[in-house]
Design an enzyme around this catalytic site. Sequence first.
Site, mmCIF file in Angstrom:
data_model
loop_
_atom_site.group_PDB
_atom_site.id
_atom_site.type_symbol
_atom_site.label_atom_id
_atom_site.label_comp_id
_atom_site.label_asym_id
_atom_site.label_seq_id
_atom_site.Cartn_x
_atom_site.Cartn_y
_atom_site.Cartn_z
ATOM 1 N N CYS A 3 0.867 -1.186 0.000
ATOM 2 C CA CYS A 3 0.000 0.000 0.000
ATOM 3 C C CYS A 3 0.900 1.231 0.000
ATOM 4 C CB CYS A 3 -0.978 -0.019 1.178
ATOM 5 S SG CYS A 3 -0.217 0.032 2.817
ATOM 6 N N ARG A 9 -3.312 -0.634 5.492
ATOM 7 C CA ARG A 9 -3.907 -1.736 4.726
ATOM 8 C C ARG A 9 -2.976 -2.934 4.555
ATOM 9 N NH1 ARG A 9 -5.330 2.012 -0.229
ATOM 10 N NH2 ARG A 9 -3.388 2.892 0.567
ATOM 11 N N ASP A 116 -8.520 3.671 1.352
ATOM 12 C CA ASP A 116 -7.492 4.042 2.325
ATOM 13 C C ASP A 116 -8.187 4.556 3.584
ATOM 14 O OD1 ASP A 116 -5.435 5.059 3.783
ATOM 15 O OD2 ASP A 116 -4.473 6.074 2.100
HETATM 16 P P1 4NP Z 1 -1.821 2.834 4.063
HETATM 17 O O1 4NP Z 1 -2.479 4.199 4.620
HETATM 18 O O2 4NP Z 1 -1.280 3.171 2.670
HETATM 19 O O3 4NP Z 1 -2.960 1.877 3.997
HETATM 20 O O4 4NP Z 1 -0.733 2.441 5.032
HETATM 21 C C1 4NP Z 1 -1.771 5.399 4.696
HETATM 22 C C2 4NP Z 1 -0.910 5.596 5.742
HETATM 23 C C3 4NP Z 1 -0.225 6.793 5.843
HETATM 24 C C4 4NP Z 1 -0.403 7.774 4.891
HETATM 25 C C5 4NP Z 1 -1.267 7.557 3.823
HETATM 26 C C6 4NP Z 1 -1.939 6.359 3.732
HETATM 27 N N1 4NP Z 1 0.290 9.009 4.992
HETATM 28 O O5 4NP Z 1 0.071 9.890 4.151
HETATM 29 O O6 4NP Z 1 1.123 9.166 5.908
#
Ligand code: 4NP
Length: 148
Positions: A3, A9, A116
């Site tokens: 991800c 995720r 997300d």
């Molecule tokens: P992930 O969610 O891609 O599912 O781990 C996110 C976690 C952090 C961020 C964006 C999406 N961020 O911008 O820090």
Amino acid sequence: MVCLGNICRSPLAEGILKHKFPKHNFIVESAGTSNYHIGELPDKRSIEVAKKHGIDITNQRGRQFKVSDFDEFNFIYVMDTSNYKNIIALARNDGDKKKVELILNELDNELINVPDPYYGGDSGFENVFQLLNQACDRIYIKVLKNIS
Ligand code: 4NP
């Protein structure tokens, strides 16, 4: 399992799929396309929802996807189309590209992206858990068929 941040995720996807393969020697890992959360624990909401379903993901730490992962893994599941573009951009050849798959393509519904949940509430995490659990059931069956 890939991800963006490797804290919401993909750590759930890693934990869920590993949980389905307790007696098999498969390597399941997760990574982020970004370097935002290297070395960090999964988001506490991911830890909580996994725990609620009997899965401990607190051994995981954030890491960034690297080109050598194309050599290490047979299947590279990405959570959304943005992750897909970022990983395909790192592919060195068609063999690398063929390994990359949107994880929800495993399901027979019209959903393309695992939403997300980072900026949302706790219910988003339960929804993500359910989607990933269904997709991982399919992956489990597919992998077992591939090796038998
Ligand atoms: P992930 O969610 O891609 O599912 O781990 C996110 C976690 C952090 C961020 C964006 C999406 N961020 O911008 O820090």
